[in-house]
Design a protein around this motif. Sequence first.
Motif, mmCIF file in Angstrom:
data_model
loop_
_atom_site.group_PDB
_atom_site.id
_atom_site.type_symbol
_atom_site.label_atom_id
_atom_site.label_comp_id
_atom_site.label_asym_id
_atom_site.label_seq_id
_atom_site.Cartn_x
_atom_site.Cartn_y
_atom_site.Cartn_z
ATOM 1 N N THR A 40 25.427 1.287 21.537
ATOM 2 C CA THR A 40 24.387 2.286 22.106
ATOM 3 C C THR A 40 24.806 3.133 23.279
ATOM 4 O OG1 THR A 40 22.505 0.862 21.240
ATOM 5 C CG2 THR A 40 22.003 2.862 22.843
ATOM 6 N N ILE A 41 24.924 4.331 22.949
ATOM 7 C CA ILE A 41 25.108 5.372 24.266
ATOM 8 C C ILE A 41 23.662 5.914 24.522
ATOM 9 C CG2 ILE A 41 26.525 7.394 24.572
ATOM 10 C CD1 ILE A 41 28.186 6.683 22.147
ATOM 11 N N PRO A 42 23.316 5.875 25.842
ATOM 12 C CA PRO A 42 22.136 6.158 26.545
ATOM 13 C C PRO A 42 22.158 7.873 26.364
ATOM 14 C CG PRO A 42 23.129 4.583 27.931
ATOM 15 C CD PRO A 42 24.240 5.070 26.820
ATOM 16 N N ASP A 43 20.765 8.371 26.283
ATOM 17 C CA ASP A 43 20.467 9.727 26.386
ATOM 18 C C ASP A 43 21.018 10.313 27.660
ATOM 19 O OD1 ASP A 43 19.209 9.776 24.043
ATOM 20 O OD2 ASP A 43 17.171 9.508 24.958
ATOM 21 N N GLY A 44 21.710 11.282 27.392
ATOM 22 C CA GLY A 44 22.328 12.099 28.504
ATOM 23 C C GLY A 44 23.577 11.480 29.096
ATOM 24 N N GLU A 45 24.371 10.659 28.023
ATOM 25 C CA GLU A 45 25.625 10.081 28.272
ATOM 26 C C GLU A 45 26.359 10.370 27.089
ATOM 27 O OE1 GLU A 45 25.839 6.214 29.744
ATOM 28 O OE2 GLU A 45 24.347 6.201 31.330
ATOM 29 N N ALA A 46 27.906 10.512 27.345
ATOM 30 C CA ALA A 46 28.544 10.702 26.142
ATOM 31 C C ALA A 46 29.945 9.837 26.382
ATOM 32 C CB ALA A 46 29.008 12.124 25.956
ATOM 33 N N VAL A 47 30.554 9.554 25.124
ATOM 34 C CA VAL A 47 31.719 8.772 25.542
ATOM 35 C C VAL A 47 32.755 9.819 24.945
ATOM 36 C CG1 VAL A 47 33.171 7.014 24.422
ATOM 37 C CG2 VAL A 47 30.707 6.526 25.076
ATOM 38 N N VAL A 48 33.867 9.940 25.617
ATOM 39 C CA VAL A 48 34.952 11.051 25.212
ATOM 40 C C VAL A 48 36.281 10.163 25.168
ATOM 41 C CG1 VAL A 48 33.643 12.802 26.189
ATOM 42 C CG2 VAL A 48 35.488 11.549 27.583
ATOM 43 N N ARG A 49 36.980 10.828 24.389
ATOM 44 C CA ARG A 49 38.410 10.249 23.911
ATOM 45 C C ARG A 49 39.300 11.134 24.658
ATOM 46 N NH1 ARG A 49 42.582 11.014 20.101
ATOM 47 N NH2 ARG A 49 41.111 12.371 18.918
ATOM 48 N N VAL A 50 40.300 10.448 25.461
ATOM 49 C CA VAL A 50 41.593 11.156 26.266
ATOM 50 C C VAL A 50 42.502 10.460 25.851
ATOM 51 C CG1 VAL A 50 42.146 11.614 28.520
ATOM 52 C CG2 VAL A 50 39.632 11.496 28.061
ATOM 53 N N PRO A 51 43.664 11.225 25.474
ATOM 54 C CA PRO A 51 44.706 10.513 24.910
ATOM 55 C C PRO A 51 45.760 10.004 26.317
ATOM 56 C CG PRO A 51 44.751 13.095 24.507
ATOM 57 C CD PRO A 51 43.506 12.736 25.257
ATOM 58 N N ARG A 52 46.377 9.008 25.925
ATOM 59 C CA ARG A 52 47.031 8.010 26.886
ATOM 60 C C ARG A 52 47.961 8.909 27.723
ATOM 61 N NH1 ARG A 52 47.453 3.891 28.597
ATOM 62 N NH2 ARG A 52 48.329 1.688 27.917
ATOM 63 N N ARG A 53 48.499 9.955 27.120
ATOM 64 C CA ARG A 53 49.639 10.991 27.878
ATOM 65 C C ARG A 53 48.776 11.623 29.150
ATOM 66 N NH1 ARG A 53 48.695 12.986 22.636
ATOM 67 N NH2 ARG A 53 47.359 15.018 22.596
ATOM 68 N N MET A 54 47.415 11.496 28.947
ATOM 69 C CA MET A 54 46.771 12.347 30.088
ATOM 70 C C MET A 54 46.548 11.499 31.614
ATOM 71 S SD MET A 54 45.521 15.295 28.950
ATOM 72 C CE MET A 54 44.224 15.583 29.999
ATOM 73 N N LEU A 55 47.248 10.408 31.329
ATOM 74 C CA LEU A 55 47.109 9.275 32.454
ATOM 75 C C LEU A 55 47.957 9.952 33.593
ATOM 76 C CD1 LEU A 55 47.299 5.806 30.886
ATOM 77 C CD2 LEU A 55 45.404 7.035 31.877
ATOM 78 N N GLN A 56 48.810 10.777 33.394
ATOM 79 C CA GLN A 56 49.583 11.239 34.348
ATOM 80 C C GLN A 56 48.711 12.190 35.515
ATOM 81 O OE1 GLN A 56 52.384 14.591 33.024
ATOM 82 N NE2 GLN A 56 51.259 14.308 31.225
ATOM 83 N N PHE A 57 47.671 12.828 34.850
ATOM 84 C CA PHE A 57 46.867 13.514 35.547
ATOM 85 C C PHE A 57 45.697 12.817 36.592
ATOM 86 C CE2 PHE A 57 47.826 16.180 31.764
ATOM 87 C CZ PHE A 57 48.877 17.035 32.601
ATOM 88 N N PHE A 58 45.388 11.449 36.304
ATOM 89 C CA PHE A 58 44.559 10.705 37.097
ATOM 90 C C PHE A 58 45.120 10.384 38.249
ATOM 91 C CE2 PHE A 58 42.760 10.499 32.909
ATOM 92 C CZ PHE A 58 41.510 10.058 32.955
ATOM 93 N N PRO A 59 44.424 10.432 39.419
ATOM 94 C CA PRO A 59 44.690 10.180 40.809
ATOM 95 C C PRO A 59 45.038 8.616 40.583
ATOM 96 C CG PRO A 59 42.288 10.803 40.778
ATOM 97 C CD PRO A 59 42.783 11.086 39.393
ATOM 98 N N GLU A 60 45.542 8.149 41.662
ATOM 99 C CA GLU A 60 45.888 6.516 41.960
ATOM 100 C C GLU A 60 44.621 6.003 42.262
ATOM 101 O OE1 GLU A 60 49.381 5.150 43.621
ATOM 102 O OE2 GLU A 60 50.470 6.690 43.114
ATOM 103 N N GLY A 61 44.031 4.867 41.641
ATOM 104 C CA GLY A 61 42.939 4.390 42.190
ATOM 105 C C GLY A 61 42.897 3.889 43.619
ATOM 106 N N GLU A 62 41.918 3.606 44.207
ATOM 107 C CA GLU A 62 41.790 3.267 45.466
ATOM 108 C C GLU A 62 42.368 1.819 45.759
ATOM 109 O OE1 GLU A 62 37.790 3.719 47.368
ATOM 110 O OE2 GLU A 62 37.607 5.561 46.412
ATOM 111 N N GLN A 63 42.894 1.345 46.873
ATOM 112 C CA GLN A 63 43.327 0.136 47.001
ATOM 113 C C GLN A 63 42.477 -0.686 48.036
ATOM 114 O OE1 GLN A 63 46.261 -0.867 45.429
ATOM 115 N NE2 GLN A 63 45.954 1.207 44.180
#
Length: 70
Positions: free
Chosen positions: A47-70
């Motif tokens: 179930t996906i709650p109202d007002g939310e969505a699940v989106v698919r992002v290709p693995r090749r896009m990981l280069q654009f994600f900032p590094e997580g907090e340490q």
Amino acid sequence: MSLEFLGKDPDSPNGGSPTIWQDTETGDLWIQGWTVQGLAARAEIGTIPDGEAVVRVPRRMLQFFPEGEQ
């Protein structure tokens, strides 16, 4: 709120999605992508709650994600 453009899928036809931005105040990520299609994927996600969505992002896009907090 101010969004900083992080990247767009270089392999997406016509320069479309997915695209990723970051809120410069909170660090939250804003993601434009393909909505989940197909009964098998929807069944696994559940179930996906109202007002939310699940989106698919290709693995090749990981280069654009900032590094997580340490």
